[in-house]
Structure formats: C-alpha cells, structure tokens
Design an enzyme around this catalytic site. Sequence first.
Site, PDB file in Angstrom:
ATOM      1  N   ARG A  84      18.709  48.385  23.216  1.00 28.34           N
ATOM      2  CA  ARG A  84      19.293  48.166  24.537  1.00 28.34           C
ATOM      3  C   ARG A  84      20.745  47.723  24.351  1.00 28.34           C
ATOM      4  O   ARG A  84      21.004  46.723  23.683  1.00 28.34           O
ATOM      5  CB  ARG A  84      18.495  47.093  25.293  1.00 28.34           C
ATOM      6  CG  ARG A  84      19.105  46.698  26.619  1.00 28.34           C
ATOM      7  CD  ARG A  84      18.194  45.763  27.416  1.00 28.34           C
ATOM      8  NE  ARG A  84      18.842  45.413  28.654  1.00 28.34           N
ATOM      9  CZ  ARG A  84      19.369  44.217  28.927  1.00 28.34           C
ATOM     10  NH1 ARG A  84      19.275  43.229  28.058  1.00 28.34           N
ATOM     11  NH2 ARG A  84      19.964  43.997  30.073  1.00 28.34           N
ATOM     12  N   HIS A 144      26.874  44.803  32.175  1.00 26.52           N
ATOM     13  CA  HIS A 144      26.500  43.513  31.588  1.00 26.52           C
ATOM     14  C   HIS A 144      27.726  42.606  31.705  1.00 26.52           C
ATOM     15  O   HIS A 144      28.299  42.153  30.722  1.00 26.52           O
ATOM     16  CB  HIS A 144      26.035  43.698  30.135  1.00 26.52           C
ATOM     17  CG  HIS A 144      25.173  42.590  29.611  1.00 26.52           C
ATOM     18  ND1 HIS A 144      23.903  42.795  29.109  1.00 26.52           N
ATOM     19  CD2 HIS A 144      25.394  41.264  29.510  1.00 26.52           C
ATOM     20  CE1 HIS A 144      23.385  41.631  28.708  1.00 26.52           C
ATOM     21  NE2 HIS A 144      24.275  40.687  28.945  1.00 26.52           N
ATOM     22  N   GLU A 187      21.004  41.036  34.959  1.00 22.29           N
ATOM     23  CA  GLU A 187      21.001  39.689  35.535  1.00 22.29           C
ATOM     24  C   GLU A 187      22.018  39.487  36.666  1.00 22.29           C
ATOM     25  O   GLU A 187      22.987  38.744  36.520  1.00 22.29           O
ATOM     26  CB  GLU A 187      21.244  38.648  34.430  1.00 22.29           C
ATOM     27  CG  GLU A 187      20.228  38.717  33.306  1.00 22.29           C
ATOM     28  CD  GLU A 187      20.368  37.567  32.305  1.00 22.29           C
ATOM     29  OE1 GLU A 187      21.375  36.835  32.365  1.00 22.29           O
ATOM     30  OE2 GLU A 187      19.462  37.390  31.480  1.00 22.29           O
ATOM     31  N   ASN A 203      14.138  39.451  31.890  1.00 18.45           N
ATOM     32  CA  ASN A 203      14.704  38.594  30.845  1.00 18.45           C
ATOM     33  C   ASN A 203      14.111  37.216  31.018  1.00 18.45           C
ATOM     34  O   ASN A 203      14.170  36.640  32.118  1.00 18.45           O
ATOM     35  CB  ASN A 203      16.232  38.501  30.981  1.00 18.45           C
ATOM     36  CG  ASN A 203      16.937  39.790  30.596  1.00 18.45           C
ATOM     37  OD1 ASN A 203      16.286  40.771  30.214  1.00 18.45           O
ATOM     38  ND2 ASN A 203      18.250  39.792  30.698  1.00 18.45           N
ATOM     39  N   TYR A 259      13.815  33.352  29.157  1.00 17.55           N
ATOM     40  CA  TYR A 259      14.152  32.392  28.108  1.00 17.55           C
ATOM     41  C   TYR A 259      13.322  31.112  28.226  1.00 17.55           C
ATOM     42  O   TYR A 259      12.895  30.551  27.249  1.00 17.55           O
ATOM     43  CB  TYR A 259      15.657  32.090  28.130  1.00 17.55           C
ATOM     44  CG  TYR A 259      16.460  33.279  27.619  1.00 17.55           C
ATOM     45  CD1 TYR A 259      16.706  33.439  26.260  1.00 17.55           C
ATOM     46  CD2 TYR A 259      16.911  34.277  28.485  1.00 17.55           C
ATOM     47  CE1 TYR A 259      17.388  34.542  25.766  1.00 17.55           C
ATOM     48  CE2 TYR A 259      17.599  35.385  28.003  1.00 17.55           C
ATOM     49  CZ  TYR A 259      17.833  35.521  26.643  1.00 17.55           C
ATOM     50  OH  TYR A 259      18.499  36.615  26.160  1.00 17.55           O
ATOM     51  N   GLU A 291      14.998  41.025  27.543  1.00 21.75           N
ATOM     52  CA  GLU A 291      15.642  39.987  26.730  1.00 21.75           C
ATOM     53  C   GLU A 291      14.705  38.809  26.585  1.00 21.75           C
ATOM     54  O   GLU A 291      14.036  38.411  27.551  1.00 21.75           O
ATOM     55  CB  GLU A 291      16.931  39.447  27.379  1.00 21.75           C
ATOM     56  CG  GLU A 291      18.153  40.275  27.145  1.00 21.75           C
ATOM     57  CD  GLU A 291      19.393  39.671  27.793  1.00 21.75           C
ATOM     58  OE1 GLU A 291      19.544  38.428  27.817  1.00 21.75           O
ATOM     59  OE2 GLU A 291      20.212  40.462  28.287  1.00 21.75           O
TER      60      GLU A 291
HETATM   61  C1  FCB Z   1      21.337  36.224  28.951  1.00 22.18           C
HETATM   62  C2  FCB Z   1      22.412  37.286  28.823  1.00 22.18           C
HETATM   63  C3  FCB Z   1      22.725  37.673  27.413  1.00 22.18           C
HETATM   64  C4  FCB Z   1      22.738  36.479  26.488  1.00 22.18           C
HETATM   65  C5  FCB Z   1      21.479  35.663  26.655  1.00 22.18           C
HETATM   66  C6  FCB Z   1      21.390  34.473  25.724  1.00 22.18           C
HETATM   67  O1  FCB Z   1      21.470  35.566  30.158  1.00 22.18           O
HETATM   68  O2  FCB Z   1      22.027  38.444  29.521  1.00 22.18           O
HETATM   69  O3  FCB Z   1      23.952  38.358  27.404  1.00 22.18           O
HETATM   70  O4  FCB Z   1      23.873  35.739  26.696  1.00 22.18           O
HETATM   71  O5  FCB Z   1      21.374  35.228  27.979  1.00 22.18           O
END
Ligand code: FCB
Length: 470
Positions: free
Chosen positions: A81, A124, A169, A298, A300, A378
């Site tokens: 990607r 992006h 995002e 995405n 985290y 992500e």
């Molecule tokens: C996301 C972004 C990516 C990177 C990660 C850690 O929000 O899409 O570019 O910075 O976080």
Amino acid sequence: MPDATSPRSFPPTFFFGAATAAFQIEGAAHEDGRTDSIWDAFCRVPGAVVNADNGDVACDHYHRYRDDVSMMKDLGLEAYRFSTSWSRVQPDGGAFNPKGLDFYSRLVDELLDKGIAPWLTLYHWDLPQALQELGGWANRDTAFRFRDYALGVHDALGDRVTSWTTLNEPWCASFLSYIGGEHAPGIQDPATGLAAGHHLLLAHGLTVKDLAARDDSLQLGITLNLTVADAVDPTDAGDLDAARRIDGQFNRFFLDPIFRGSYPADVMQDVAHLGFEQHVQPGDLEIISSPIHSLGVNYYHGDAVSSRPTDAAMTTAAPSVRPKRSPFPAADDVYWHLRDLPTTGMGWEVQPEGLTRLLKRVHDEYTGPAGIALAVTENGAAYDDELVDGAVHDTERVSFLEAHLRAILDAIDDGVPVTGYFYWSLMDNFEWAWGYDKRFGIVRVDYETQERTPKDSAIAYTRVISGRSL
Ligand code: FCB
C-alpha cells in the site's frame, strides 16, 4: 478443539502486506517538477515538526524504489500500500506532470514484476500548497480538483492497478489538521475543520462515482482511522456521553455519510452552533454514499474517555495520542484515561482486543449490510529500537504484530470478512509532526547512509506469511 498454543491459519485468500505514504518515504521533494505540498510548507513553520525535520530526502525511495521493491519481495510481502503525491503528479495543482506519473508507473511495473499487488491511495495528506492558498479542504472546489487529479492518475495507471483508495484518514486531514492544528496546514478552527471534513468526503464520493463509471472492475474504497471509544465508567451518564461524542466525531461522522447517506443526528446537534449544515448542498450525500467495494480500517488503539478529571490517572487532555488542544468540536470536556495496558513509543496503548471489537462492529453496522469486505490498511507500533551488531531485536514490535494478527483471526472466526492486513510501516520514515524521531518500520532505515536493515519483526512477519499461520 485447538488449544491456545496450536497455530491458527489464515484464510487462503487473505493477503499480507505493508504500507507507506509518499511524503513519508519518497524524498526528491524538488525533483522532476514536484512543487510544495502543505507538508513541505508546514515543515518550515518553526516548532511544527520535531527537530525541524522535513521530507526533502526522507527514505530516498524516489531513487531507491527498485531496491525497496526487491526487499519487499525478499520479505515475502504479497501486497504493498503506497500513495501518490498530488504535488508530484500535478505540481501546484495545475497541469499533469509526465515525469511524476512516470515514477508511479515504474513503481507499479516493478511491483507487478515481483508479484506484489499494488494498493494505491490517492491522498495521504500532501495537498499541493498552491491549493491550500485557495483555502485547501475548506474550499469546496478542492473536492472537484481532487476528482480531476484522481482521473489523471487513473489514466496513467488504471490498466495495471485494481485497488484504489481515495483518502487516507480524512479525520486527520480535517479535524487534526484544521481544528487541532497539529498537522498541516496547522489551522485551529472548528468550523473550518468541519467544512474540510465534508469536502474530503465529497472528494471521495465524486472520485468513486467517476472511477466506477469508467471501469467496473476496479476495487474502490476509502481508509478511515477508527477507534473504539469506551466510557471509563459505563454506569456514568457523563462518561457514556463522552464516549458517544468521541465515537460520533471519530467514527460515525465518516461512516454514516459513506454507508447511510446521512450525517449522524446527534453529532449534527453537537456541532449545530458551528454552521456545519450550510456546507452540505443538495445531492452531496448521495454522491458521498456512492457504493464502494472495500473499507480500509486503520487501527492503532482505542480510547477510554470520561467527562470528569476526578481520578489521578486521568489526564486533562488526551495523552500524546491525541493533540493537546481538543480537535473535537463540542468535546472540550472529554478526558482521556490511560488504562493498565502496555504503551508504545508514541505513548499509545497496546489494545489488540479493540481491533477485534472494531472490525465486528463496523461489519455488523456498516459494511456487512452493504455486502462489502474489510481490510486492515494500517496497524503498527513505534519503539525505541536499537541497532546492535547489525540487528534490531524489536521483541515488543514482534508481540504487537502477532497480537494484532491474532485479533484479526478472532474477528474472522466471528464471521467478519477481513481480506488482508498491511503493517504500518514497511520501513522507518517521516512520522509527521514527530519527524524521524519515531520508528514504525519492520525495516530500519539509517538516515545517514539510507541503509535498510530488516528488524526481527520483519523476520517474524516473513515467517507468518510463509506459513500462513501463527
Ligand atoms: C497514521 C498515518 C500514517 C502513520 C501512522 C503512524 O495515522 O496514516 O501515515 O503516520 O499513523
């Protein structure tokens, strides 16, 4: 019944990949006709980026893409990607730049030659600075410019790329950038940020509609950064309302228009005083809800939120996870609570079960009824890696990766169609406001020599990919 230690297999069609983004890796910021994006400009603002780092050289991927693709092949990656840089393709947002398009054409050829599926993201975060000077995403016209840019990229690559993501995002590109001011263009104004959010969604819809009309074999989608917002005290009305507002402004503000063709009523009420509705013109929501084929998630970490700073463990604002200034209109009184969980080098909680819950919820409420699949576009972690005798023993990242892959398997077992996974990131790179300070890669980059060193996490990932199980 397999016990907890027996290996679990991924579905035969599940793909394993890694992700990057143009501004974070390419460098060559002033070559072959490329002009400034909002990130080039933002990097020059004193104090905006740690160590005054910038994207001029980054990972020099623009010159090293062939070796980087060979490295992906050696790691066993099945999909990659990446994003195209609007400022490279249309310098200043103007005429198409053949040299810029040619770079992506060569990259795609190289990937296909190595049997790696290209997964292209059109935006992006690197808006041409010239368009920012006309108002950027707060200007409705930018949505139409974006659609034209997308069609130009499709003219050049549409014969070889099938997976197209419009935006990465949009929450970050609007709320974090035009309200929090933590990202380019560094504006702090809630009404402007809401307008930017709507115009980004409009850009997405216009693009999906026109690309689908051109070619019905394309796989079209968008990538959202979604959260799992939990009330610190689920019996407390204030905490529940804090969770509702964070869920509304992170998740539903984007999911509802895309999948239901309307903005969530409660969020509209929360932001009514900001004049948001004036930006939503007749027909916009129909365009925004144009059918897509895949949703990129995405993930985290989740958020534990409260309306009260009553506990010592609570912070008055989000931990470094979230900007100091609340980028949530009508959520100034939300307090983040750090739970008893390990954290990454970003201070982000490691919460793999949140990914299972998130995928299930998005499937049940949005993508499932629309009959579309999910991909994790992500997921990853920064740690303070050390290079010792040519190796990086990043055991925490190995655990992070494996735990999140297991969380995906849990979602699949629960009936959620997850098609694949992209680790963030293939290699250490320019981490936005953190510059080169935060390393997310499974491959280490020495920024002096540009040497690439696969970390233990890369080795572990290769093992998972080759065995298709963990
Ligand atoms: C996301 C972004 C990516 C990177 C990660 C850690 O929000 O899409 O570019 O910075 O976080």
